[in-house]
Design an enzyme around this catalytic site. Structure first.
Site, PDB file in Angstrom:
ATOM      1  CB  THR A  12      -0.937   0.002   1.225  1.00 33.63           C
ATOM      2  OG1 THR A  12      -1.829  -1.113   1.137  1.00 33.63           O
ATOM      3  CG2 THR A  12      -1.747   1.289   1.305  1.00 33.63           C
ATOM      4  CB  SER A  54       1.816  -7.874   1.136  1.00 34.67           C
ATOM      5  OG  SER A  54       0.545  -7.564   1.644  1.00 34.67           O
ATOM      6  CB  THR A  91      -0.155  -4.031   6.294  1.00 38.51           C
ATOM      7  OG1 THR A  91      -1.400  -3.917   5.589  1.00 38.51           O
ATOM      8  CG2 THR A  91       0.538  -2.677   6.322  1.00 38.51           C
ATOM      9  CG  ASP A  92      -3.361  -7.503   3.342  1.00 38.45           C
ATOM     10  OD1 ASP A  92      -3.749  -6.841   4.329  1.00 38.45           O
ATOM     11  OD2 ASP A  92      -3.891  -7.432   2.225  1.00 38.45           O
TER      12      ASP A  92
END
Length: 294
Positions: A12, A54, A91-92
Protein backbone atom coordinates in the site's frame (compact mmCIF):
# COMPACT_ATOMS: atom_id res chain seq x y z
CA UNK A 1 28.37 8.28 6.00
CA UNK A 2 25.63 5.74 6.71
CA UNK A 3 24.78 3.19 4.04
CA UNK A 4 21.10 2.28 3.66
CA UNK A 5 19.64 -0.33 1.33
CA UNK A 6 15.99 0.38 0.54
CA UNK A 7 14.38 -2.81 -0.73
CA UNK A 8 10.96 -1.94 -2.14
CA UNK A 9 8.78 -5.00 -2.66
CA UNK A 10 5.40 -3.35 -3.09
CA UNK A 11 2.40 -2.81 -0.81
CA UNK A 12 0.00 0.00 0.00
CA UNK A 13 2.78 2.45 0.82
CA UNK A 14 3.73 2.61 -2.87
CA UNK A 15 0.28 2.41 -4.43
CA UNK A 16 -1.87 4.90 -6.31
CA UNK A 17 -5.59 4.92 -7.20
CA UNK A 18 -6.49 3.12 -10.43
CA UNK A 19 -9.67 2.02 -12.24
CA UNK A 20 -10.01 -1.09 -10.04
CA UNK A 21 -8.74 0.42 -6.79
CA UNK A 22 -5.27 0.92 -5.33
CA UNK A 23 -2.45 -0.68 -7.34
CA UNK A 24 1.37 -0.56 -7.23
CA UNK A 25 2.88 2.55 -8.82
CA UNK A 26 6.52 2.82 -9.82
CA UNK A 27 8.69 5.56 -8.40
CA UNK A 28 6.59 6.68 -5.42
CA UNK A 29 8.58 5.00 -2.65
CA UNK A 30 11.93 5.74 -4.30
CA UNK A 31 11.16 9.47 -4.56
CA UNK A 32 9.86 9.68 -1.00
CA UNK A 33 12.89 7.83 0.37
CA UNK A 34 15.28 10.22 -1.39
CA UNK A 35 13.35 13.18 0.01
CA UNK A 36 13.14 11.86 3.59
CA UNK A 37 16.55 10.19 3.93
CA UNK A 38 19.00 11.81 6.37
CA UNK A 39 21.54 14.08 4.69
CA UNK A 40 24.44 11.97 5.95
CA UNK A 41 23.09 8.71 4.48
CA UNK A 42 23.80 7.13 1.11
CA UNK A 43 20.75 5.34 -0.26
CA UNK A 44 20.91 2.23 -2.45
CA UNK A 45 17.61 1.27 -4.11
CA UNK A 46 16.58 -2.28 -4.96
CA UNK A 47 13.06 -2.46 -6.41
CA UNK A 48 11.11 -5.62 -7.16
CA UNK A 49 10.06 -5.77 -10.80
CA UNK A 50 7.16 -6.27 -10.95
CA UNK A 51 6.11 -4.85 -7.61
CA UNK A 52 4.22 -7.37 -5.50
CA UNK A 53 0.99 -6.96 -3.57
CA UNK A 54 1.73 -8.56 -0.23
CA UNK A 55 -1.18 -10.98 -0.67
CA UNK A 56 1.03 -12.72 -3.25
CA UNK A 57 4.21 -12.83 -1.12
CA UNK A 58 5.74 -16.26 -0.58
CA UNK A 59 9.03 -18.08 -0.03
CA UNK A 60 10.47 -17.15 -3.42
CA UNK A 61 10.06 -13.47 -2.52
CA UNK A 62 11.63 -14.06 0.91
CA UNK A 63 14.60 -15.63 -0.85
CA UNK A 64 14.91 -12.65 -3.19
CA UNK A 65 14.95 -10.32 -0.18
CA UNK A 66 17.59 -12.47 1.51
CA UNK A 67 19.79 -12.45 -1.60
CA UNK A 68 19.64 -8.65 -1.80
CA UNK A 69 20.40 -8.31 1.92
CA UNK A 70 23.32 -10.74 1.72
CA UNK A 71 24.82 -8.87 -1.23
CA UNK A 72 24.50 -5.55 0.61
CA UNK A 73 25.87 -6.97 3.87
CA UNK A 74 28.91 -8.33 2.06
CA UNK A 75 29.53 -4.94 0.45
CA UNK A 76 29.26 -3.21 3.82
CA UNK A 77 31.15 -5.79 5.87
CA UNK A 78 33.87 -3.27 6.74
CA UNK A 79 31.33 -0.69 7.96
CA UNK A 80 30.03 -2.09 11.28
CA UNK A 81 27.33 0.06 12.81
CA UNK A 82 26.97 2.25 9.73
CA UNK A 83 24.84 0.14 7.42
CA UNK A 84 21.26 -1.07 7.50
CA UNK A 85 18.33 -2.28 5.41
CA UNK A 86 14.78 -1.00 5.02
CA UNK A 87 12.16 -3.21 3.35
CA UNK A 88 8.92 -1.57 2.25
CA UNK A 89 6.19 -4.21 2.20
CA UNK A 90 2.42 -4.56 2.27
CA UNK A 91 0.73 -5.08 5.61
CA UNK A 92 -1.41 -8.14 4.82
CA UNK A 93 1.49 -10.61 5.06
CA UNK A 94 3.91 -8.41 7.01
CA UNK A 95 3.74 -10.79 9.98
CA UNK A 96 4.72 -13.77 7.80
CA UNK A 97 7.64 -11.91 6.22
CA UNK A 98 8.70 -10.55 9.60
CA UNK A 99 8.86 -14.03 11.09
CA UNK A 100 10.56 -15.50 8.03
CA UNK A 101 13.28 -12.84 7.84
CA UNK A 102 13.81 -12.73 11.60
CA UNK A 103 14.60 -16.43 11.60
CA UNK A 104 16.55 -16.53 8.34
CA UNK A 105 18.69 -13.53 9.33
CA UNK A 106 19.28 -14.54 12.95
CA UNK A 107 22.77 -13.43 13.90
CA UNK A 108 23.22 -10.94 11.05
CA UNK A 109 25.12 -7.96 12.58
CA UNK A 110 22.97 -5.37 10.84
CA UNK A 111 19.57 -3.73 11.49
CA UNK A 112 16.76 -4.64 9.09
CA UNK A 113 13.63 -2.47 9.32
CA UNK A 114 10.35 -3.51 7.75
CA UNK A 115 8.06 -0.64 6.84
CA UNK A 116 4.61 -0.28 5.35
CA UNK A 117 1.47 1.78 5.78
CA UNK A 118 -2.29 1.67 5.86
CA UNK A 119 -2.55 4.61 3.43
CA UNK A 120 -0.37 5.28 0.36
CA UNK A 121 2.24 8.00 0.16
CA UNK A 122 0.82 11.39 -0.76
CA UNK A 123 -2.60 10.80 0.81
CA UNK A 124 -1.97 12.53 4.17
CA UNK A 125 -1.99 9.23 6.01
CA UNK A 126 0.65 7.24 7.86
CA UNK A 127 3.03 6.44 4.99
CA UNK A 128 5.45 9.36 5.24
CA UNK A 129 5.69 9.04 9.01
CA UNK A 130 6.37 5.32 8.90
CA UNK A 131 9.02 5.67 6.20
CA UNK A 132 10.76 8.54 8.04
CA UNK A 133 10.70 6.48 11.24
CA UNK A 134 12.40 3.59 9.46
CA UNK A 135 15.01 5.82 7.79
CA UNK A 136 15.93 7.38 11.13
CA UNK A 137 15.87 4.14 13.14
CA UNK A 138 17.92 2.04 10.72
CA UNK A 139 21.03 4.15 11.29
CA UNK A 140 21.11 3.80 15.06
CA UNK A 141 19.12 0.67 15.79
CA UNK A 142 20.52 -2.63 17.04
CA UNK A 143 20.98 -5.66 14.80
CA UNK A 144 17.89 -7.73 14.12
CA UNK A 145 14.66 -7.57 12.14
CA UNK A 146 12.07 -5.05 13.35
CA UNK A 147 9.00 -3.21 12.11
CA UNK A 148 8.74 0.59 12.01
CA UNK A 149 5.05 1.42 12.23
CA UNK A 150 2.78 4.01 13.83
CA UNK A 151 5.53 5.66 15.85
CA UNK A 152 6.88 2.38 17.28
CA UNK A 153 9.78 0.03 16.56
CA UNK A 154 8.78 -3.54 17.36
CA UNK A 155 10.36 -6.96 17.00
CA UNK A 156 9.32 -8.59 13.73
CA UNK A 157 9.66 -12.19 14.93
CA UNK A 158 6.20 -12.19 16.56
CA UNK A 159 4.14 -9.64 14.67
CA UNK A 160 0.36 -9.77 14.76
CA UNK A 161 -1.77 -7.62 12.46
CA UNK A 162 -4.74 -6.94 14.73
CA UNK A 163 -6.53 -4.20 12.77
CA UNK A 164 -7.28 -4.10 9.05
CA UNK A 165 -8.17 -0.40 8.91
CA UNK A 166 -6.46 1.74 11.57
CA UNK A 167 -2.91 3.10 11.64
CA UNK A 168 -2.25 1.21 14.89
CA UNK A 169 -2.44 -2.07 12.99
CA UNK A 170 0.33 -4.17 14.57
CA UNK A 171 1.58 -5.45 17.85
CA UNK A 172 4.42 -7.85 18.60
CA UNK A 173 4.13 -10.99 20.74
CA UNK A 174 7.41 -11.88 22.50
CA UNK A 175 9.12 -14.93 21.00
CA UNK A 176 11.99 -17.11 22.17
CA UNK A 177 15.41 -15.60 21.35
CA UNK A 178 16.73 -16.54 17.92
CA UNK A 179 20.09 -18.28 17.79
CA UNK A 180 23.15 -17.14 15.82
CA UNK A 181 25.77 -16.96 14.51
CA UNK A 182 24.55 -15.85 11.12
CA UNK A 183 24.64 -18.34 8.28
CA UNK A 184 23.03 -18.38 4.87
CA UNK A 185 19.47 -19.69 5.07
CA UNK A 186 16.93 -19.98 2.29
CA UNK A 187 13.37 -21.29 1.96
CA UNK A 188 13.15 -24.47 -0.11
CA UNK A 189 10.25 -25.62 -2.26
CA UNK A 190 8.08 -27.22 0.41
CA UNK A 191 4.32 -27.56 0.89
CA UNK A 192 3.29 -25.97 4.18
CA UNK A 193 0.16 -24.32 5.54
CA UNK A 194 -1.53 -23.02 8.66
CA UNK A 195 -4.60 -25.08 9.62
CA UNK A 196 -7.15 -24.32 12.31
CA UNK A 197 -9.28 -26.52 14.55
CA UNK A 198 -12.90 -25.45 14.79
CA UNK A 199 -16.01 -27.04 16.33
CA UNK A 200 -17.43 -29.71 14.08
CA UNK A 201 -14.35 -29.97 11.84
CA UNK A 202 -14.51 -33.40 10.16
CA UNK A 203 -11.38 -35.46 10.77
CA UNK A 204 -11.43 -36.40 7.09
CA UNK A 205 -11.13 -32.77 6.06
CA UNK A 206 -8.03 -32.36 8.23
CA UNK A 207 -6.60 -35.64 6.96
CA UNK A 208 -7.16 -34.55 3.37
CA UNK A 209 -5.33 -31.27 3.93
CA UNK A 210 -2.43 -32.95 5.73
CA UNK A 211 -2.08 -35.47 2.89
CA UNK A 212 -1.06 -32.60 0.59
CA UNK A 213 1.52 -31.11 2.96
CA UNK A 214 5.11 -31.61 4.07
CA UNK A 215 4.36 -29.75 7.28
CA UNK A 216 1.62 -27.78 8.98
CA UNK A 217 1.02 -25.33 11.77
CA UNK A 218 -2.12 -26.39 13.65
CA UNK A 219 -3.94 -23.68 15.56
CA UNK A 220 -5.50 -25.45 18.55
CA UNK A 221 -7.64 -24.24 21.41
CA UNK A 222 -6.44 -22.30 24.46
CA UNK A 223 -3.39 -23.70 26.23
CA UNK A 224 -3.39 -26.77 23.97
CA UNK A 225 -6.66 -28.65 23.67
CA UNK A 226 -8.61 -30.33 20.89
CA UNK A 227 -11.92 -32.14 20.50
CA UNK A 228 -11.96 -35.74 21.79
CA UNK A 229 -12.19 -37.51 18.45
CA UNK A 230 -10.32 -40.78 17.79
CA UNK A 231 -10.51 -40.13 14.06
CA UNK A 232 -8.84 -36.75 14.55
CA UNK A 233 -6.04 -38.33 16.56
CA UNK A 234 -5.61 -41.01 13.91
CA UNK A 235 -5.41 -38.41 11.14
CA UNK A 236 -2.71 -36.51 13.00
CA UNK A 237 -0.75 -39.65 13.91
CA UNK A 238 -0.85 -41.02 10.36
CA UNK A 239 0.41 -37.71 8.95
CA UNK A 240 3.27 -37.57 11.47
CA UNK A 241 4.20 -41.20 10.79
CA UNK A 242 4.58 -40.54 7.07
CA UNK A 243 6.91 -37.61 7.82
CA UNK A 244 4.59 -34.60 7.87
CA UNK A 245 5.69 -32.31 10.69
CA UNK A 246 2.82 -30.71 12.60
CA UNK A 247 3.50 -27.87 15.05
CA UNK A 248 0.72 -26.73 17.34
CA UNK A 249 0.16 -23.12 18.43
CA UNK A 250 -2.66 -21.51 20.36
CA UNK A 251 -5.53 -19.70 18.68
CA UNK A 252 -5.05 -17.08 21.41
CA UNK A 253 -2.69 -14.23 20.51
CA UNK A 254 -0.74 -14.49 23.77
CA UNK A 255 -0.05 -17.06 26.48
CA UNK A 256 0.98 -19.94 24.25
CA UNK A 257 0.63 -23.66 24.89
CA UNK A 258 1.11 -25.63 28.09
CA UNK A 259 1.06 -29.36 27.25
CA UNK A 260 -0.28 -31.51 30.06
CA UNK A 261 -2.46 -28.82 31.57
CA UNK A 262 -5.65 -30.39 30.20
CA UNK A 263 -6.51 -33.98 29.42
CA UNK A 264 -8.36 -32.70 26.36
CA UNK A 265 -5.01 -31.97 24.73
CA UNK A 266 -3.41 -35.37 25.31
CA UNK A 267 -4.36 -36.68 21.88
CA UNK A 268 -2.20 -34.01 20.22
CA UNK A 269 0.97 -35.07 21.97
CA UNK A 270 0.19 -38.80 21.66
CA UNK A 271 -0.10 -38.28 17.90
CA UNK A 272 3.36 -36.69 17.73
CA UNK A 273 2.31 -33.07 17.26
CA UNK A 274 5.08 -30.63 18.24
CA UNK A 275 4.63 -27.98 20.92
CA UNK A 276 4.95 -24.49 19.46
CA UNK A 277 4.85 -22.89 22.93
CA UNK A 278 4.38 -19.11 22.62
CA UNK A 279 4.96 -18.99 18.84
CA UNK A 280 2.58 -17.10 16.62
CA UNK A 281 1.28 -19.09 13.65
CA UNK A 282 3.56 -17.04 11.40
CA UNK A 283 6.62 -17.77 13.55
CA UNK A 284 5.80 -21.46 13.73
CA UNK A 285 5.37 -21.62 9.95
CA UNK A 286 8.73 -19.88 9.40
CA UNK A 287 10.41 -22.28 11.83
CA UNK A 288 9.04 -25.34 10.05
CA UNK A 289 9.98 -23.93 6.65
CA UNK A 290 13.54 -23.14 7.71
CA UNK A 291 14.04 -26.52 9.36
CA UNK A 292 12.59 -28.42 6.41
CA UNK A 293 14.84 -26.41 4.08
CA UNK A 294 18.15 -27.18 5.84
Amino acid sequence: MAEILLLHTGGTIGMAPGPDGLAPAKGLVEAAARRLAPADARLTLHVFDPLVDSSAIGPDHWNAMLEAIDTFATRCADMPGRAGVIITHGTDTMAFTGAALAQALAGLPMPVLLCGSMQPLGMKGDAEGNLKLALDAVRDGPAGVRLAFNGAIMAAAGLVKHNSQEADAFRSVPQAPLAGPYRRRRFADRRLAVLTLSPGLPAGALAGALAELDGAVLRVYGAGTAMDDPKLEAALAQAVQRGCRIRAVSQCEEGGLSPGSYAAGALLWRAGVENGGPETPEAALARLWIELSD
